[in-house]
Design an enzyme around this catalytic site. Structure first.
Site, short mmCIF file in Angstrom:
data_model
loop_
_atom_site.label_atom_id
_atom_site.label_comp_id
_atom_site.label_asym_id
_atom_site.label_seq_id
_atom_site.Cartn_x
_atom_site.Cartn_y
_atom_site.Cartn_z
N THR A 1 0.83 -1.20 0.00
CA THR A 1 0.00 0.00 0.00
C THR A 1 0.87 1.25 0.00
O THR A 1 0.64 2.19 -0.78
CB THR A 1 -0.93 0.00 1.23
OG1 THR A 1 -1.79 -1.14 1.14
CG2 THR A 1 -1.77 1.26 1.32
N THR B 1 12.65 5.54 10.63
CA THR B 1 13.71 4.57 10.89
C THR B 1 13.42 3.28 10.14
O THR B 1 12.31 2.75 10.19
CB THR B 1 13.81 4.30 12.41
OG1 THR B 1 14.07 5.54 13.04
CG2 THR B 1 14.92 3.31 12.73
N CYS C 1 -9.34 -6.97 1.04
CA CYS C 1 -9.64 -5.57 1.31
C CYS C 1 -11.11 -5.26 1.16
O CYS C 1 -11.66 -4.40 1.82
CB CYS C 1 -8.88 -4.66 0.35
SG CYS C 1 -7.25 -5.23 0.11
#
Ligand code: PLP
Length: 409
Positions: free
Chosen positions: A70, A259, A347
């Protein structure tokens, strides 16, 4: 339990988890730290980038690690569209200067255009819609035929001087149809339009060499390949300017702040390398069993409709409509019998709306609501497929009869 929902997520692979383990335990440094723990993490991250780049046939600097498919799709579509819009604005300004500062009302006035298809994953479709709503892009969604396939000629015809991006998925998540992305990419290249492909479902099965495909950007997700969830990547040819989606500390050369998920990147690289090494055998094995499942279901359930393309179909993918039933009811029956699969895509599950993919393929809403999808990895066994097929026949019989499918006129 027989798990036939690998397109939603594949079981994590032991080799992948073992490769990741040190970076979840002893080698826990932050790759941005300048001490030895950080340097060790940074080295692992760069090695993962090199391995992924070798599988994709690109340079390591062209790989951006993301949190999944995504995010990779969002970054490709929004990043390239917004950068493309800037380019168009600059050209428009130069054009006006050339024409001795013509007044604004004499400009071409056309908004930047995005070309994609009606059968993309929501990660692409919703990004396109955001760009339309908030930034004034025009969005052109190409139709598909009854097999879910896009016509490269239609794609080429849709490109205009204002087109800043074309995005067509490599393979569809609901019906498994493989798109002619190489041909569409070539048309885009000829027209000077950047081309992105969502290769999330193709990743475990099809050739990912970006040179052969001729694509400018390609999205992948780890958890479809056997990593834990939460890692993916975007390939971006030649590292062009890209408007980031995540702003912050400037990691991934400023393209994706945050990070880095070092263990995830290491797992992603391991999964990609395994998939590349096993691809031909895996595809042969899975497609033989997929055909066995399709034959058994079509024989056992009169009136069942195979959705998607007859041959250009992912090896581990078989999807059907069972007219006269409800897809959700068939799923429940199958789950009771120990077979896990899905209706359309994970989904869209839980939504009352029929699948937009199936309706774009010309199926009426009622039939589209009877969809059931079976997807597996190459670890599938013949006995599992045979048992699943028997249970499908029983489940459809248990939830009701079959009416002939109606194709929209
Ligand atoms: N694109 C396609 C074609 C998919 O099938 C999926 C997930 O099912 C995604 C994108 C999203 O990937 P992720 O789950 O990694 O966010």
């Amino acid at each position: 339990m027989i798990y036939l929902d690998a397109a939603a997520t594949a079981p994590p692979r032991r080799e992948v988890l073992e490769a990741m383990w040190p970076y979840l335990t002893t080698e826990f440094g932050n790759p941005s730290s300048s001490h030895s723990a950080g340097e060790s993490a940074a080295r692992a991250l760069e090695e993962a980038r090199e391995t992924a780049a070798a599988v994709l046939g690109c340079r390591p600097g062209e790989i951006i690690f993301t949190s999944g498919g995504t995010e990779a799709d969002n970054l490709a579509v929004k990043g390239l569209a917004l950068t493309g819009m800037d380019r168009l604005d600059r050209m428009d300004r130069l054009d006006r200067l050339d024409r001795l500062e013509r007044p604004a009302h004499e400009r071409s006035g056309a908004s930047p255009q995005l070309v994609s298809t009606a059968v993309e994953h929501p990660a692409v479709l919703e990004s396109l819609d955001y760009l339309r709503r908030r930034h004034g892009f025009r969005v052109m969604l190409l139709p598909v035929d009854e097999t879910g396939m896009v016509d490269p000629e239609e794609a080429a015809a849709a490109l205009t001087p204002e087109t800043v991006l074309c995005s067509v998925m490599y393979a569809n998540n609901e019906v498994g149809t493989i798109q002619p992305v190489g041909e569409i990419a070539a048309r885009c290249r000829a027209a000077g339009v950047p081309f992105h492909t969502d290769a999330v479902q193709a990743g475990g099965w099809l050739d990912l060499d970006v040179g052969t495909l001729g694509v400018d950007a390609l999205s992948l997700s780890g958890h479809k390949l056997g990593t834990p969830k939460g890692i993916g990547l975007l390939y971006l040819r030649g590292a062009p300017p890209l408007e980031p989606v995540m702003h912050g500390g400037g990691q991934e050369r400023g393209r994706r702040s945050g990070t880095e998920n070092v263990a995830g990147a290491v797992g992603m690289a391991a999964a990609l390398a395994l998939a590349a090494a096993e691809r031909d055998d895996a595809a042969r094995h899975a497609s033989a069993l997929r055909n066995r499942l399709i034959d058994a279901v079509l024989r056992g359930v009169p009136g069942a409709l195979l959705t998607g393309h007859g041959t250009e179909r992912l090896p581990g993918h078989a999807s059907f409509c069972f007219p006269g039933t409800s897809g959700e009811a068939v799923l429940l029956e199958l789950e009771r019998a120990g077979v896990l699969c899905s209706s359309g895509s994970a989904c869209a599950a839980g939504s009352d709306e029929p699948s937009a993919v199936l309706t774009a393929m010309g199926l009426d809403r009622e039939t589209a609501q009877t969809a059931v999808r079976f997807t597996f990895t190459a670890a599938i066994r013949e006995g599992d497929v045979d048992r699943a097929a028997q249970e499908v026949v029983a489940a459809v019989a248990a939830v009701g009869g079959l009416a002939p499918a109606r194709l929209r006129a």
